[in-house]
Design an enzyme around this catalytic site. Structure first.
Site, PDB file in Angstrom:
ATOM      1  N   SER A 192      29.921 -10.682  82.887  1.00  0.00           N
ATOM      2  CA  SER A 192      29.288  -9.380  83.095  1.00  0.00           C
ATOM      3  C   SER A 192      29.165  -8.675  81.754  1.00  0.00           C
ATOM      4  O   SER A 192      29.967  -8.907  80.838  1.00  0.00           O
ATOM      5  CB  SER A 192      30.141  -8.528  84.042  1.00  0.00           C
ATOM      6  OG  SER A 192      29.719  -7.171  84.027  1.00  0.00           O
ATOM      7  N   TYR A 234      38.056  -5.103  86.990  1.00  0.00           N
ATOM      8  CA  TYR A 234      36.875  -5.960  87.023  1.00  0.00           C
ATOM      9  C   TYR A 234      36.428  -6.328  85.604  1.00  0.00           C
ATOM     10  O   TYR A 234      36.217  -7.507  85.281  1.00  0.00           O
ATOM     11  CB  TYR A 234      35.738  -5.258  87.766  1.00  0.00           C
ATOM     12  CG  TYR A 234      34.454  -6.042  87.812  1.00  0.00           C
ATOM     13  CD1 TYR A 234      34.239  -7.013  88.784  1.00  0.00           C
ATOM     14  CD2 TYR A 234      33.446  -5.810  86.878  1.00  0.00           C
ATOM     15  CE1 TYR A 234      33.064  -7.747  88.823  1.00  0.00           C
ATOM     16  CE2 TYR A 234      32.257  -6.531  86.910  1.00  0.00           C
ATOM     17  CZ  TYR A 234      32.079  -7.495  87.879  1.00  0.00           C
ATOM     18  OH  TYR A 234      30.903  -8.217  87.903  1.00  0.00           O
TER      19      TYR A 234
END
Length: 252
Positions: free
Chosen positions: A144, A158
């Site tokens: 990401s 995350y």
């Protein structure tokens, strides 16, 4: 662009980015091995793809990536389905639960940490064991843009797991230099999917099909670290690295 990778394994393929990548690779004529927990969705996707592209092969297996022994069993099963060779594995399964550290949500943060990193490691171990045995293959890890910095609130753990996955991927890439095995790390920006479906406002967000088209194109090129869609995320990721913490708060 590298060789054509015909037999592709995608984890977390029952929804979101995994499902759309499967559709796009199917349209390219690739054979697919799809796994996820929700087998009803996998079966529906298999039927959809076989109807639309009757020349391809589509295999599905149930997999909870947090059952690490099952990861190895499922990957080896797919290898047999494909006749002994897997050409590409896309480590896509992940989750985004979480909250600020110390606010009473340890279980959610722990679940994200295990799923996004420890279970990604299990998938990489299983894939590379197969690739080393066959002396060929393409491992793709879905990280990401959030991997480039630390973020607050729901993104804290995350982002940390994605940073760890990016680092793990680079270590594997170094380890495999000079071999016929390649490792690509894809860093998507904001792409609409089930994992962020409840978030109303996100800068530069694109729909699932558009985002996955950029992801598939990058995967096919088999580069090392890629940020997609390239505009604006190849630029934004560089800017994120330089932002003071007070400005970084705006991204989470």
């Amino acid at each position: 662009m590298g060789k054509v990778r015909q037999g592709i394994v995608i984890t977390g393929a029952s929804s979101g980015l995994g499902r759309e990548m499967a559709r796009q690779f199917a349209a390219m004529g690739r054979d697919l091995a799809l796994c996820a927990r929700r087998t009803d969705r996998l079966d529906a996707l298999k039927s959809e793809l076989e109807l639309a592209y009757p020349a391809i092969r589509v295999y599905v297996r149930a997999l909870d990536v947090n059952d690490h022994e099952q990861v190895f069993a499922v990957f080896n099963g797919f290898r047999q389905d494909f006749g002994g060779t897997i050409d590409r594995v896309i480590v896509n399964a992940g989750m985004g639960k979480g909250a600020s550290v110390g606010t009473g949500h340890f279980e959610a943060n722990k679940q994200t940490a295990i799923t996004n990193f420890v279970s990604a490691l299990a998938q990489c171990e299983a894939a590379l064991a197969i690739f080393r045995a066959q002396n060929a293959g393409h491992l793709v890890t879905i990280s990401s843009v959030s991997a480039v910095r630390g973020f607050r609130r729901a993104l804290t753990v995350y982002a940390a797991t994605k940073a760890a996955l990016t680092s793990l991927s680079e270590g594997m890439r170094v380890d495999l230099l000079g071999t016929p095995i390649t490792v690509t790390t894809v860093h998507p920006g904001f792409i609409r999917s089930e994992i962020n479906g409840q978030v109303e406002k996100m800068p530069f967000i694109v729909d699932t099909e558009t985002g996955c088209r950029a992801m598939v194109r990058a995967i096919e090129k088999e580069g090392a670290n890629v940020y997609v869609p390239a505009w604006p995320w190849a630029l934004v990721q560089g800017l994120l690295r330089c932002l003071p913490l007070s400005q970084l708060r705006r991204f989470s």
